[in-house]
Design an enzyme around this catalytic site. Structure first.
Site, PDB file in Angstrom:
ATOM      1  N   PHE A 322       0.836  -1.186   0.000  1.00  0.00           N
ATOM      2  CA  PHE A 322       0.000   0.000   0.000  1.00  0.00           C
ATOM      3  C   PHE A 322       0.878   1.246   0.000  1.00  0.00           C
ATOM      4  CE2 PHE A 322      -2.351  -3.473   1.688  1.00  0.00           C
ATOM      5  CZ  PHE A 322      -3.665  -3.288   1.296  1.00  0.00           C
ATOM      6  N   CYS A 323       0.604   2.164  -0.934  1.00  0.00           N
ATOM      7  CA  CYS A 323       1.221   3.484  -0.996  1.00  0.00           C
ATOM      8  C   CYS A 323       2.749   3.394  -0.908  1.00  0.00           C
ATOM      9  CB  CYS A 323       0.634   4.373   0.090  1.00  0.00           C
ATOM     10  SG  CYS A 323       0.860   6.138  -0.210  1.00  0.00           S
ATOM     11  N   SER A 324       3.367   3.976   0.120  1.00  0.00           N
ATOM     12  CA  SER A 324       4.830   3.960   0.195  1.00  0.00           C
ATOM     13  C   SER A 324       5.376   2.547   0.331  1.00  0.00           C
ATOM     14  CB  SER A 324       5.304   4.809   1.372  1.00  0.00           C
ATOM     15  OG  SER A 324       4.783   4.322   2.592  1.00  0.00           O
ATOM     16  N   GLY A 326       4.438   0.173  -1.382  1.00  0.00           N
ATOM     17  CA  GLY A 326       4.543  -0.305  -2.753  1.00  0.00           C
ATOM     18  C   GLY A 326       5.865   0.043  -3.401  1.00  0.00           C
ATOM     19  N   ALA A 351      -1.464  -0.980  -4.221  1.00  0.00           N
ATOM     20  CA  ALA A 351      -2.654  -0.173  -3.959  1.00  0.00           C
ATOM     21  C   ALA A 351      -2.255   1.284  -3.791  1.00  0.00           C
ATOM     22  CB  ALA A 351      -3.374  -0.676  -2.715  1.00  0.00           C
TER      23      ALA A 351
END
Length: 587
Positions: A322-324, A326, A351
Site C-alpha cells: 500500500f502506498c509507500s 509499494g 494499492a
C-alpha cells in the site's frame, strides 16, 4: 434558475474523471478521510509553515503576472465581468449560487438573508474570476498546480462561512446555548493551537481503542525485529490457499488501515476468502533509528518473507503493498530479479502506489529545490520526519474538507467532531526516519524508478521492467494525492501481466471499500495499453467492491487448497503475543 458558481478548472495534466456513485458527500467525515493521507506529503516539509501556503513561489508568481500581462484584453474582460456581477449582487439581481456539493452554504440563511446572500455571492464571484484568470494564463503544468494550490488556500480561507459573526450555524449555536458554544469553541481552538499539527481536531483522541474497536481480526505476532512485527492471522475457513499473502502497509502510517472495524477490514475479508494472511507492522521510529533507509526496509521485507516461508513450508509468497510500501516492494522485487530469486514471489499487488513521478499531482508540482532542501535538512537534524508535522501539511492540501469544515464544527459551533475510524487512524501519526525520508525524496525528485539502474536496492540496480510477476494495481478515481493516471503508469513500468482496477472515491476510501455498499463500483479492462485514457475508454464498470475481484485474482495464483493450520507460528517461530502486537501502540 440560479447559476452555480464556476468550480476550479483542471489542467490537462491533472484532469480526471469525476467520482460518481459511491463518492461521499462533500464536507462529510468520509470525504475528509479521502484527503487525509498519501506518500506525496513526505516530499513537502511542514517546516515551511502555514503562511507559505498562502504565497506562491516567487518564480511562479512572476510567470503568472507575465502571462496575464501579455493578455491585457482578457484581463480587462474578466475585470469587466466581475464588475458587472458585483453590480448585480449589490442590487440583488445576481443568480450566483454555490455548487450542489458545496456544504459551506447549505444553511437556508445563506440564500434567505439578504446580507448573507450578498456576502456569499461576493465570495463566489471573486473566486470564479480567480480560477478563470489562472486558466487564461495557460501556465506550464507545474506552475499551474502551484498557483492553484495557493489560490485554493486563499479562496477557502476567505470564505464568509469561516467568520463567526456571519456563519448562521455559529450564530444559532450561540443563541441556543446562551453563549456556551462560543466558550467551548474557544477552548477547543486553544487546545489545538497548543501543539502540532495545529489544525482543528478531526476526531476525538478517545473515539476508538486499537485492539478493541479497530485492528481486532484474530491473529498473533510470530516475529519481532527492531524494524517490524510480523502478524499471522488465524484462518476462519477449513481450507486455505497454499501460497500465503504478505501485506506491506505504508511506512508513514500504522498498519491497521487494512484492519479497521469488523465489516470494514480488508484483512478480515481476505481471511474469510480462504487466504493465509501475514501482516507487517512497522515500528514507529525515533532519533535512534535515523539511519534506517530504503535498504533497511527492503531487508525487512525479505526477512518477513523468510519467516512466512518458514512457518508455512511454502517456497513462494504473494505480496500486497500500500502506498509507500509499494515503492519498497517494487524495489525489492527488482532486487530479487537481479539476483535470480524472483521466483519467490507468485504475484504482487500495488494499492494507490506511484512509481512514476513525472506528473504525480499537486505535491509533485510543489517539489521545488527550496522545499526539498528544507525537508531533508529538517529530518536530518531531528533524525526523523514527525507525523504531526505531516498531518498539518495533509490538512492544508484540502483545506475545505480538512480545516475549515472542522473550524466551523469545532470552533464556531463548539461541537465535537464526528467519530470516524479512518480519521482516527490518520490522527494516530507515526514518524519517518531521516534515512528513509531522504531515500523517498531522491526517488521522487529524480524519478529514479523509471530509469533502469538509477537507484539500487540491497546492492542491486533497480530495473522494474525485469519484474515479471503478475501484477494487480488499484487506484481511486478521485485521489488527489496519488492521481489514478500516475498509479496506472505502474502497469507500464513493470514486466509481466497487469490488471488495473479503478475504484470509486479517493485515496483511502478507494481502499476501505467493503462489499455491501450499493453505490460502490469499480472499472476494469482486459488489457493495460500504454495510455491511461485509452484504458479508461475500454474499461467496463462493475457493480460492487473490488475486494472480491482481487481475492478471485489472487486465488488463481495462490496454488491449491490445503487444510488450514491448527496453530499459528511454527518451525521455531513461536507466538510472541496476540495481534495487534506492541509496535502499533508506539507513540
Amino acid at each position: 434558475m440560479a447559476q452555480p458558481a464556476t468550480e476550479p478548472a483542471r489542467t490537462a495534466s491533472t484532469a480526471r474523471p469525476e467520482a460518481s456513485d459511491g463518492a461521499p458527500p462533500a464536507g462529510s467525515p468520509a470525504q475528509a478521510a479521502e484527503a487525509a493521507t498519501g506518500l506525496d506529503m513526505v516530499l513537502v516539509d511542514a517546516a515551511r509553515g502555514p503562511l507559505r501556503r498562502l504565497v506562491p513561489p516567487a518564480g511562479t508568481a512572476l510567470r503568472l503576472a507575465s502571462a496575464l500581462a501579455r493578455k491585457p484584453d482578457t484581463v480587462a474582460r474578466r475585470a469587466g465581468e466581475l464588475a458587472q456581477e458585483l453590480g448585480r449582487i449589490t442590487t440583488g439581481r445576481s443568480e450566483l449560487a454555490p455548487g450542489k456539493k458545496d456544504k459551506r452554504f447549505a444553511d437556508p440563511a445563506w440564500s434567505g438573508n439578504p446580507l448573507l446572500r450578498r456576502a456569499m455571492q461576493l465570495h463566489l464571484a471573486t473566486a470564479r474570476t480567480a480560477w478563470e484568470l489562472i486558466e487564461d494564463a495557460d501556465l506550464e503544468w507545474q506552475d499551474d498546480e502551484r498557483i492553484r494550490f495557493t489560490a485554493t488556500n486563499l479562496v477557502d480561507a476567505l470564505a464568509p462561512s469561516n467568520v463567526p459573526v456571519l456563519n448562521p450555524l455559529s450564530l444559532k449555536a450561540a443563541i441556543d446555548t446562551g453563549g456556551a458554544s462560543a466558550v467551548e469553541g474557544l477552548r477547543r481552538f486553544v487546545r489545538d493551537l497548543a501543539s502540532p499539527p495545529r489544525v482543528p481536531t478531526m476526531v476525538e483522541p478517545d473515539a476508538f481503542t486499537v485492539g478493541e474497536d479497530l485492528a481486532v481480526t484474530p491473529g498473533a505476532v510470530v516475529l519481532r525485529t527492531p524494524v517490524f512485527e510480523l502478524i499471522q492471522y488465524r484462518p476462519t475457513t477449513e481450507k486455505v490457499r497454499a501460497v500465503p499473502l504478505v501485506m506491506v502497509p505504508p511506512t508513514i502510517n500504522k498498519y491497521y488501515i487494512t484492519d479497521l472495524a469488523p465489516g470494514r477490514s480488508i484483512v478480515e475479508h481476505y481471511v474469510g476468502a480462504g487466504q493465509q494472511v501475514f501482516m507487517i507492522s512497522w515500528r514507529n521510529p525515533d532519533e535512534r533509528h535515523a539511519d534506517w533507509d530504503l535498504d533497511t526496509y527492503g531487508q525487512a521485507l525479505i526477512d518477513a518473507m523468510d519467516a512466512v516461508e518458514r512457518i508455512t513450508g511454502q517456497e513462494q509468497v504473494a505480496l500486497q503493498a500500500f502506498c509507500s510500501g509499494g515503492i519498497i516492494t517494487a524495489m525489492v522485487l527488482a532486487h530479487l530479479a537481479a539476483v535470480g530469486r524472483q521466483d519467490r514471489v507468485r504475484a504482487a499487488s500495488y494499492a494507490v502506489t506511484v512509481l512514476d513521478w513525472s506528473r504525480a499531482g499537486t505535491v509533485s508540482a510543489l517539489m521545488d529545490r527550496e522545499a526539498v532542501e528544507a525537508a531533508t535538512a529538517r529530518s536530518r537534524k531531528k533524525g526523523y520526519l514527525d507525523g504531526a508535522q505531516l498531518a498539518e501539511v495533509f490538512a492544508w492540501l484540502r483545506p475545505n474538507d480538512l480545516v475549515w469544515n472542522y473550524w466551523v464544527n469545532n470552533y464556531l459551533q463548539g461541537k465535537p467532531p464526528p467519530n470516524f475510524d479512518i480519521l482516527y487512524w490518520n490522527a494516530d501519526t507515526t514518524r519517518m526516519t531521516a534515512g528513509l525520508h531522504r531515500g523517498f525524496i531522491d526517488v521522487a525528485v529524480r524519478n529514479a524508478l523509471t530509469q533502469p539502474g538509477a537507484v539500487s536496492m540491497l546492492g542491486s540496480p533497480v530495473d522494474l521492467s525485469a519484474v515479471t510477476v503478475d501484477t494487480y494495481a488499484t487506484a481511486g478515481i478521485a485521489d488527489h494525492l496519488c492521481p489514478w493516471q500516475a498509479c496506472y503508469r505502474t502497469t507500464q513500468l513493470l514486466g509481466g501481466e497487469s490488471r488495473f482496477v479503478l475504484s470509486t472515491s479517493g485515496h483511502i476510501a478507494s481502499l476501505v471499500n467493503p462489499p455491501g455498499n450499493p453505490k460502490s463500483t469499480f472499472q476494469v479492462a482486459e488489457k493495460t495499453p500504454p495510455d491511461a485514457d485509452t484504458w479508461l475508454e475500454q474499461a467496463e464498470t462493475v457493480q460492487g467492491s473490488w475486494w472480491p475481484d482481487f481475492t478471485a485474482w489472487l486465488g488463481e495464483r495462490s496454488g491449491e487448497e490445503i487444510p488450514a493450520p491448527e496453530a499459528l507460528g511454527g518451525n521455531g517461530l513461536d507466538v510472541l503475543g496476540d495481534a495487534p502486537g506492541t509496535y502499533v501502540f508506539d507513540k
